[in-house]
Design a protein around this motif. Structure first.
Motif, PDB file in Angstrom:
ATOM      1  N   TYR A  34       0.853  -1.173   0.000  1.00 44.62           N
ATOM      2  CA  TYR A  34       0.000   0.000   0.000  1.00 44.62           C
ATOM      3  C   TYR A  34       0.906   1.246   0.000  1.00 44.62           C
ATOM      4  O   TYR A  34       2.100   1.151   0.329  1.00 44.62           O
ATOM      5  CB  TYR A  34      -0.908   0.004   1.230  1.00 44.62           C
ATOM      6  CG  TYR A  34      -1.763  -1.243   1.312  1.00 44.62           C
ATOM      7  CD1 TYR A  34      -3.014  -1.295   0.703  1.00 44.62           C
ATOM      8  CD2 TYR A  34      -1.306  -2.382   1.982  1.00 44.62           C
ATOM      9  CE1 TYR A  34      -3.804  -2.441   0.762  1.00 44.62           C
ATOM     10  CE2 TYR A  34      -2.078  -3.535   2.042  1.00 44.62           C
ATOM     11  CZ  TYR A  34      -3.323  -3.563   1.432  1.00 44.62           C
ATOM     12  OH  TYR A  34      -4.080  -4.698   1.477  1.00 44.62           O
ATOM     13  N   PRO A  35       0.375   2.424  -0.361  1.00 43.12           N
ATOM     14  CA  PRO A  35       1.218   3.619  -0.428  1.00 43.12           C
ATOM     15  C   PRO A  35       2.016   3.889   0.839  1.00 43.12           C
ATOM     16  O   PRO A  35       3.193   4.276   0.777  1.00 43.12           O
ATOM     17  CB  PRO A  35       0.217   4.743  -0.721  1.00 43.12           C
ATOM     18  CG  PRO A  35      -0.893   4.068  -1.444  1.00 43.12           C
ATOM     19  CD  PRO A  35      -1.007   2.706  -0.821  1.00 43.12           C
ATOM     20  N   THR A  36       1.399   3.699   2.008  1.00 44.86           N
ATOM     21  CA  THR A  36       2.102   4.000   3.255  1.00 44.86           C
ATOM     22  C   THR A  36       3.264   3.046   3.518  1.00 44.86           C
ATOM     23  O   THR A  36       4.146   3.373   4.309  1.00 44.86           O
ATOM     24  CB  THR A  36       1.123   3.958   4.437  1.00 44.86           C
ATOM     25  OG1 THR A  36       0.252   2.829   4.314  1.00 44.86           O
ATOM     26  CG2 THR A  36       0.279   5.219   4.498  1.00 44.86           C
ATOM     27  N   ASP A  37       3.288   1.886   2.860  1.00 48.41           N
ATOM     28  CA  ASP A  37       4.447   1.002   2.991  1.00 48.41           C
ATOM     29  C   ASP A  37       5.697   1.660   2.427  1.00 48.41           C
ATOM     30  O   ASP A  37       6.819   1.317   2.816  1.00 48.41           O
ATOM     31  CB  ASP A  37       4.208  -0.324   2.267  1.00 48.41           C
ATOM     32  CG  ASP A  37       3.228  -1.221   3.000  1.00 48.41           C
ATOM     33  OD1 ASP A  37       3.356  -1.357   4.235  1.00 48.41           O
ATOM     34  OD2 ASP A  37       2.324  -1.783   2.353  1.00 48.41           O
ATOM     35  N   TYR A  38       5.510   2.590   1.499  1.00 45.30           N
ATOM     36  CA  TYR A  38       6.637   3.239   0.830  1.00 45.30           C
ATOM     37  C   TYR A  38       7.026   4.569   1.487  1.00 45.30           C
ATOM     38  O   TYR A  38       7.987   5.201   1.050  1.00 45.30           O
ATOM     39  CB  TYR A  38       6.302   3.480  -0.642  1.00 45.30           C
ATOM     40  CG  TYR A  38       6.312   2.220  -1.477  1.00 45.30           C
ATOM     41  CD1 TYR A  38       7.452   1.844  -2.187  1.00 45.30           C
ATOM     42  CD2 TYR A  38       5.191   1.403  -1.565  1.00 45.30           C
ATOM     43  CE1 TYR A  38       7.470   0.696  -2.959  1.00 45.30           C
ATOM     44  CE2 TYR A  38       5.196   0.252  -2.335  1.00 45.30           C
ATOM     45  CZ  TYR A  38       6.339  -0.096  -3.024  1.00 45.30           C
ATOM     46  OH  TYR A  38       6.359  -1.246  -3.785  1.00 45.30           O
ATOM     47  N   GLN A  39       6.287   4.999   2.477  1.00 45.63           N
ATOM     48  CA  GLN A  39       6.561   6.302   3.073  1.00 45.63           C
ATOM     49  C   GLN A  39       7.975   6.371   3.637  1.00 45.63           C
ATOM     50  O   GLN A  39       8.649   7.385   3.539  1.00 45.63           O
ATOM     51  CB  GLN A  39       5.544   6.618   4.167  1.00 45.63           C
ATOM     52  CG  GLN A  39       5.685   8.028   4.739  1.00 45.63           C
ATOM     53  CD  GLN A  39       4.545   8.382   5.683  1.00 45.63           C
ATOM     54  OE1 GLN A  39       3.831   7.509   6.166  1.00 45.63           O
ATOM     55  NE2 GLN A  39       4.361   9.665   5.948  1.00 45.63           N
ATOM     56  N   ASP A  40       8.421   5.258   4.217  1.00 42.78           N
ATOM     57  CA  ASP A  40       9.751   5.204   4.821  1.00 42.78           C
ATOM     58  C   ASP A  40      10.437   3.926   4.339  1.00 42.78           C
ATOM     59  O   ASP A  40       9.853   2.839   4.399  1.00 42.78           O
ATOM     60  CB  ASP A  40       9.628   5.200   6.347  1.00 42.78           C
ATOM     61  CG  ASP A  40      10.971   5.076   7.038  1.00 42.78           C
ATOM     62  OD1 ASP A  40      11.757   6.033   6.955  1.00 42.78           O
ATOM     63  OD2 ASP A  40      11.226   4.018   7.649  1.00 42.78           O
ATOM     64  N   LEU A  41      11.687   4.035   3.868  1.00 45.96           N
ATOM     65  CA  LEU A  41      12.383   2.868   3.322  1.00 45.96           C
ATOM     66  C   LEU A  41      12.601   1.795   4.375  1.00 45.96           C
ATOM     67  O   LEU A  41      12.586   0.598   4.063  1.00 45.96           O
ATOM     68  CB  LEU A  41      13.722   3.284   2.711  1.00 45.96           C
ATOM     69  CG  LEU A  41      13.662   4.107   1.424  1.00 45.96           C
ATOM     70  CD1 LEU A  41      15.068   4.294   0.864  1.00 45.96           C
ATOM     71  CD2 LEU A  41      12.759   3.460   0.386  1.00 45.96           C
ATOM     72  N   ASN A  42      12.816   2.197   5.614  1.00 46.26           N
ATOM     73  CA  ASN A  42      12.980   1.206   6.678  1.00 46.26           C
ATOM     74  C   ASN A  42      11.703   0.390   6.859  1.00 46.26           C
ATOM     75  O   ASN A  42      11.750  -0.817   7.117  1.00 46.26           O
ATOM     76  CB  ASN A  42      13.353   1.894   7.995  1.00 46.26           C
ATOM     77  CG  ASN A  42      14.746   2.474   7.964  1.00 46.26           C
ATOM     78  OD1 ASN A  42      15.645   1.938   7.326  1.00 46.26           O
ATOM     79  ND2 ASN A  42      14.936   3.603   8.643  1.00 46.26           N
ATOM     80  N   ARG A  43      10.567   1.058   6.709  1.00 45.86           N
ATOM     81  CA  ARG A  43       9.277   0.374   6.814  1.00 45.86           C
ATOM     82  C   ARG A  43       9.108  -0.634   5.678  1.00 45.86           C
ATOM     83  O   ARG A  43       8.667  -1.768   5.892  1.00 45.86           O
ATOM     84  CB  ARG A  43       8.162   1.413   6.790  1.00 45.86           C
ATOM     85  CG  ARG A  43       6.767   0.863   6.899  1.00 45.86           C
ATOM     86  CD  ARG A  43       5.756   2.008   6.773  1.00 45.86           C
ATOM     87  NE  ARG A  43       5.872   2.958   7.876  1.00 45.86           N
ATOM     88  CZ  ARG A  43       5.261   4.138   7.915  1.00 45.86           C
ATOM     89  NH1 ARG A  43       4.514   4.520   6.890  1.00 45.86           N
ATOM     90  NH2 ARG A  43       5.393   4.941   8.943  1.00 45.86           N
ATOM     91  N   LEU A  44       9.466  -0.227   4.464  1.00 48.27           N
ATOM     92  CA  LEU A  44       9.365  -1.125   3.317  1.00 48.27           C
ATOM     93  C   LEU A  44      10.305  -2.320   3.484  1.00 48.27           C
ATOM     94  O   LEU A  44       9.909  -3.472   3.244  1.00 48.27           O
ATOM     95  CB  LEU A  44       9.697  -0.368   2.030  1.00 48.27           C
ATOM     96  CG  LEU A  44       9.663  -1.182   0.745  1.00 48.27           C
ATOM     97  CD1 LEU A  44       8.261  -1.729   0.478  1.00 48.27           C
ATOM     98  CD2 LEU A  44      10.140  -0.331  -0.442  1.00 48.27           C
ATOM     99  N   HIS A  45      11.540  -2.043   3.896  1.00 52.96           N
ATOM    100  CA  HIS A  45      12.495  -3.135   4.113  1.00 52.96           C
ATOM    101  C   HIS A  45      11.990  -4.104   5.176  1.00 52.96           C
ATOM    102  O   HIS A  45      12.095  -5.327   5.023  1.00 52.96           O
ATOM    103  CB  HIS A  45      13.856  -2.573   4.532  1.00 52.96           C
ATOM    104  CG  HIS A  45      14.812  -3.629   4.988  1.00 52.96           C
ATOM    105  ND1 HIS A  45      14.913  -4.015   6.319  1.00 52.96           N
ATOM    106  CD2 HIS A  45      15.689  -4.408   4.308  1.00 52.96           C
ATOM    107  CE1 HIS A  45      15.809  -4.966   6.429  1.00 52.96           C
ATOM    108  NE2 HIS A  45      16.299  -5.229   5.226  1.00 52.96           N
ATOM    109  N   ARG A  46      11.425  -3.561   6.254  1.00 53.25           N
ATOM    110  CA  ARG A  46      10.951  -4.413   7.344  1.00 53.25           C
ATOM    111  C   ARG A  46       9.879  -5.385   6.850  1.00 53.25           C
ATOM    112  O   ARG A  46       9.875  -6.556   7.224  1.00 53.25           O
ATOM    113  CB  ARG A  46      10.389  -3.536   8.469  1.00 53.25           C
ATOM    114  CG  ARG A  46      10.020  -4.297   9.742  1.00 53.25           C
ATOM    115  CD  ARG A  46       9.438  -3.350  10.784  1.00 53.25           C
ATOM    116  NE  ARG A  46      10.312  -2.210  11.025  1.00 53.25           N
ATOM    117  CZ  ARG A  46       9.979  -0.952  10.761  1.00 53.25           C
ATOM    118  NH1 ARG A  46       8.781  -0.660  10.269  1.00 53.25           N
ATOM    119  NH2 ARG A  46      10.818   0.026  11.007  1.00 53.25           N
TER     120      ARG A  46
END
Length: 374
Positions: free
Chosen positions: A61-73
């Protein structure tokens, strides 16, 4: 009196411009609970020491991409669950879906961008939040409509860096070969192991990362973009179709609609390809079961099959004996980006085999994995 009014107006305009400038630099982030669930829905064959093809049907979802650490996690959590189930080894080839990197243009934006109701509204916020980048991209845009080109181009430099950092880092962290879906960038190229962009047309490209996190070969460019995307994404020369030497065998990557063209399988045959990876994306959740739509260069009448049947018929599964590859995998993107959702059932395939996957009506929420042992 006029001078006073003029001075007041000038001060007011300056204050508004300064306020707008300050507003564009602010990027507050709220708390976000990621859905880390993933389910193994197909597991073909048995381990034989020759490696495996593992598809991660990402739900993002878009918010998964808000922060790269979040996407990596989130991505790392899915790969860790694959490791816990014994699906990762030094010959594993992980395949991610098409455009998983393109959504990196959503990184580091304002909350209004993520809270938009439609893609169009989100793109307006993107432009207002990055006015200098947007105007520069509009001046460089080559595709039609120019706005679609500009939105994809305006953050391309950061996207190229983030794409290599996130997906190359995952390949190194888990010690696997990783086909990093795809990302749309202007005239991308590798120089000294680093992904760079140019100022030319947009291409939909995929990088393959080795277990050391370094790219293998040059970016593989899409050769036959779908009917809508070809208006602003340039088709690459088929002569640029590459083969990647991996621990599991010689690999060819056909991005999305490229996998529907028999000529590309013949080119891969000439290069003794053993494995084929297809990162795929299909917009509109209902489209998978709708009648097949005509594609330029694909010899299949519109409406003769459903989209699902056509994809399975035209990929490696239906190419025997024209394709000599022994196995392949098609991996579709899932999730919801504002009012745009996606379709497609990921499936494994081999010449003459019945494709393995899971029907849409049997699916639960969360991401999914499909695996085929070689």
């Amino acid at each position: 009196m006029r001078k006073i009014l003029g001075l007041c107006l000038t001060v007011l305009v300056a204050a508004l411009l300064v306020s707008y400038g300050v507003w564009t630099t602010q990027r507050p982030m709220g708390h976000y609970l990621s859905d880390l669930r993933i389910q193994l829905v197909a597991n073909e064959g048995m381990p034989a020491g020759r490696g495996n093809l593992l598809g991660i049907e990402a739900r993002l979802y878009p918010t998964d991409y808000q922060d790269l650490n979040r996407l990596h996690r989130k991505l790392a959590a899915w790969l860790q669950q694959a490791r816990d189930q014994g699906l990762l080894n030094d010959k594993t080839l992980v395949v991610l879906p098409e455009h998983i990197g393109t959504w990196l243009y959503a990184a580091g934006e304002k909350n209004q961008f993520y809270q938009a109701d439609t893609v169009g509204q989100a793109m307006h916020w993107l432009a207002w939040s990055n006015p200098v980048q947007f105007l520069r991209a509009m001046a460089q845009a080559e595709g039609q409509p120019r706005l679609a080109d500009a939105y994809l181009r305006m953050k391309a430099s950061g996207m190229a860096h983030d794409y290599q950092q996130v997906f190359g880092g995952l390949a190194r962290e888990f010690g696997v070969t990783l086909v990093a879906g795809s990302v749309v960038l202007p005239d991308p190229r590798l120089e000294d192991g680093q992904l760079h962009i140019g100022s030319g047309p947009l291409y939909n490209v995929s990088l393959v990362f080795g277990a050391d996190g370094q790219p293998l070969g040059q970016p593989q460019r899409q050769m036959a973009p779908d009917n809508h995307q070809r208006r602003y994404i340039k088709a690459a020369d088929p002569a640029a179709l590459q083969v990647f030497d991996t621990p599991a065998g010689r690999l060819g990557v056909l991005i999305g609609s490229d996998s529907l063209h028999a000529d590309y399988y013949a080119r891969l045959n000439d290069q003794a390809v053993q494995l084929i990876a297809v990162p795929a994306f299909l917009p509109n959740r209902e489209r998978w079961n709708q009648p097949w739509r005509d594609r330029r260069g694909v010899d299949l009448p519109a409406g003769s099959l459903t989209e699902a049947q056509a994809w399975r018929h035209l990929t490696l599964t239906g190419q025997a004996p024209r394709s000599t590859a022994k196995a392949g995998i098609s991996v579709f993107m899932q999730g919801q980006f504002w009012d745009q959702n996606s379709a497609g059932e990921s499936f494994t395939h081999a010449p003459g085999a019945v494709p393995a996957g899971q029907p849409l009506e049997q699916r639960s929420d969360g991401a999914r994995m499909i695996n085929v042992w070689l």
